[in-house]
Design an enzyme around this catalytic site. Structure first.
Site, PDB file in Angstrom:
ATOM      1  N   ASP A 294       0.850  -1.170   0.000  1.00  0.00           N
ATOM      2  CA  ASP A 294       0.000   0.000   0.000  1.00  0.00           C
ATOM      3  C   ASP A 294       0.896   1.233   0.000  1.00  0.00           C
ATOM      4  O   ASP A 294       1.682   1.420   0.929  1.00  0.00           O
ATOM      5  CB  ASP A 294      -0.825  -0.071   1.309  1.00  0.00           C
ATOM      6  CG  ASP A 294      -1.982   0.881   1.312  1.00  0.00           C
ATOM      7  OD1 ASP A 294      -2.234   1.522   0.280  1.00  0.00           O
ATOM      8  OD2 ASP A 294      -2.629   0.988   2.370  1.00  0.00           O
TER       9      ASP A 294
ATOM     10  N   ASP B 106      -2.901   2.603  -6.178  1.00  0.00           N
ATOM     11  CA  ASP B 106      -1.853   2.669  -5.156  1.00  0.00           C
ATOM     12  C   ASP B 106      -1.709   1.403  -4.310  1.00  0.00           C
ATOM     13  O   ASP B 106      -1.065   1.425  -3.274  1.00  0.00           O
ATOM     14  CB  ASP B 106      -2.083   3.875  -4.236  1.00  0.00           C
ATOM     15  CG  ASP B 106      -3.359   3.755  -3.420  1.00  0.00           C
ATOM     16  OD1 ASP B 106      -4.221   2.943  -3.796  1.00  0.00           O
ATOM     17  OD2 ASP B 106      -3.484   4.463  -2.412  1.00  0.00           O
ATOM     18  N   GLU B 107      -2.351   0.305  -4.735  1.00  0.00           N
ATOM     19  CA  GLU B 107      -2.273  -0.933  -3.957  1.00  0.00           C
ATOM     20  C   GLU B 107      -2.056  -2.123  -4.866  1.00  0.00           C
ATOM     21  O   GLU B 107      -2.586  -2.158  -5.975  1.00  0.00           O
ATOM     22  CB  GLU B 107      -3.598  -1.184  -3.220  1.00  0.00           C
ATOM     23  CG  GLU B 107      -3.775  -0.399  -1.961  1.00  0.00           C
ATOM     24  CD  GLU B 107      -5.082  -0.751  -1.272  1.00  0.00           C
ATOM     25  OE1 GLU B 107      -5.517  -1.916  -1.388  1.00  0.00           O
ATOM     26  OE2 GLU B 107      -5.660   0.145  -0.648  1.00  0.00           O
TER      27      GLU B 107
END
Length: 415
Positions: A13, A146-147
């Site tokens: 993350d 973003d992960e």
DNA sequence: TCTGGGGTCCTAGGACCC
DNA sequence: TCTGGGGTCCTAGGACCC
């Protein structure tokens, strides 16, 4: 015989991703409360403002880091319907956070600097950090910009210290290349890895093993389980279940009776840390959509022209998205949000696949006719679902011209 | 002064088919 | 007075996630 490798799944993350990317461009904002969101406003063009103030000089992207703080717009000056996409840790100190209305945030932290969202920039860094990971560990599942989930199981070194060594390596590689930090959780499965990545934010690593379930996972609130949202949490609490441990203590039969077959069994598995979902490296999109919230609520009759133009534009945008990405779809849908925030959807499945703006507009128009339009509208959206790759769709037989509607078939079924 | 945009998956009823 | 039983598609709504 080689021993079977232990399944090690990582969840990575990026820390405050959008805000951190903005800080790469505007390092002068480091440590200050910064909020990202809104973004309809021309006056947010900082280079333009710089050129106005100092017309003699030719300003370029390289000068962004030199822009004085007074040039940045403040939250206090914002008017409109935008929400916060993300905020820096300094801004979060004031109680502002994702999904909060900007007007409300302005009351809590008027001095915060407001930056418009810049998706092109975030996508660029997203691709960069993902390609860095892929060079080290190829089995990656995208979870948005973003992960990611990463399967460490078969990666050389992926088992060392339960995955900590590989996590550290990836973290360092991303930081060295981009200057961005991330948090990583490594666990026996995706469910636990996702929870683990939150344990040491920011810039943390945490490793969860089977035996950590009781001491580390069970004390957490049920809401920490990915998939338990506000509604499910409320229902659980109404039965006196607040923590994952309390959930684990319930009989699976009781959970099934209370939450239904599927959800009940899933809740039980989740509480016991069981999750066999694989890391999925590729997936085809199911639908594409465009929607927009108006500057002011519009009335279907009184604002007909304005609404019609917006409607057509949304259809054109979805059509463009489909064409650019090489998909066609046959279920056309609309979404309406009214001034009271209630939502209505209508959809229509066409006999053939399409990526044509006019065809989408026509079908969406049919949908609109079936929708209630007494209330004023706040949002309008257009969606195309049942997607198929444009190439595959070409191989499909054409739809039959006439409906095969023979009354005899109803009177005398084959069996 | 409330509350974005882009997605996925699930449920549930009715139509339709065999 | 009795009305099957699956499977699939379509539609509408809703929970949830990033």
């Amino acid at each position: 015989m080689q021993p079977e490798p232990i399944r090690r799944i990582a969840h990575l993350d990026m820390d405050a991703f959008y805000a951190s990317v903005e800080l790469l461009r505007y390092p002068q904002l480091k440590g200050l409360p910064v909020v990202i969101g809104g973004g309809r406003r021309q006056e947010d063009d900082l280079l333009g403002r710089l050129a106005l103030a100092y017309p003699a000089q030719a300003w370029t992207q390289d000068d962004l880091a030199a822009i004085p703080l007074d040039f940045f717009p403040r939250l206090a000056a914002y008017t409109g319907r935008g929400v916060i996409t993300t905020a820096t840790y300094a801004a979060r100190q004031f109680g502002v956070g994702s999904a909060m209305g900007l007007m409300k945030a302005a009351k809590l932290c008027p001095q915060a600097i407001l930056l418009p969202v810049d998706f092109a920039q975030y996508r660029h860094y997203s691709q960069r950090f993902k390609s860095i990971i892929a060079d080290i560990a190829p089995v990656i599942e995208n979870r948005g910009v973003d992960e990611v989930y990463i399967d460490f199981t078969e990666v050389p070194g992926g088992q060392r210290e339960g995955g900590r060594v590989l996590a550290r390596l990836i973290q360092k590689a991303i930081f060295d290349d981009t200057g961005l930090t991330c948090s990583v959780g490594v666990a026996p499965n995706k469910l636990l890895a996702k929870m683990a990545s939150e344990f040491n934010k920011p810039h943390g690593i945490s490793v969860v093993l089977e035996e950590d379930l009781q001491p580390l996972i069970w004390p957490l609130a049920c809401r920490k389980i990915n998939g338990i949202g506000p509604k499910s949490d409320e229902k659980l609490q109404s039965h006196g279940i607040r923590t994952i441990g309390e959930l684990a203590a319930r009989e699976v039969g009781w959970l099934i009776a209370t939450f239904g077959n599927k959800t009940g069994a899933w809740l039980h598995d989740a509480a016991w840390g069981r999750d066999s979902r694989p890391v999925v490296t590729e997936s085809a999109p199911v639908s594409m959509s465009r929607e927009t919230t108006f500057e002011r609520d519009l009335h279907a009759v009184r604002d007909r022209a304005e609404l019609g133009a917006l409607f057509t534009r949304l259809c054109e945008q979805v059509a463009q998205d489909l064409q650019r990405k090489g998909y066609v779809g046959k279920t056309i849908g609309i979404k309406l949000r009214f001034d009271d925030f209630s939502i209505v959807t209508r959809d229509l499945t066409l006999p053939q696949y399409t990526d044509d703006a006019a065809a989408i507009r026509a079908a969406a128009g049919q949908c609109l006719k079936r929708a209630p339009l007494a209330r004023r509208l706040r949002l309008l959206g257009v969606r195309v679902g049942s997607l198929l790759g444009a190439q595959e769709a070409k191989l499909l037989p054409p739809p039959s011209e006439t409906q095969p509607h023979e009354p005899n078939a109803l009177l005398f079924p084959d069996d």
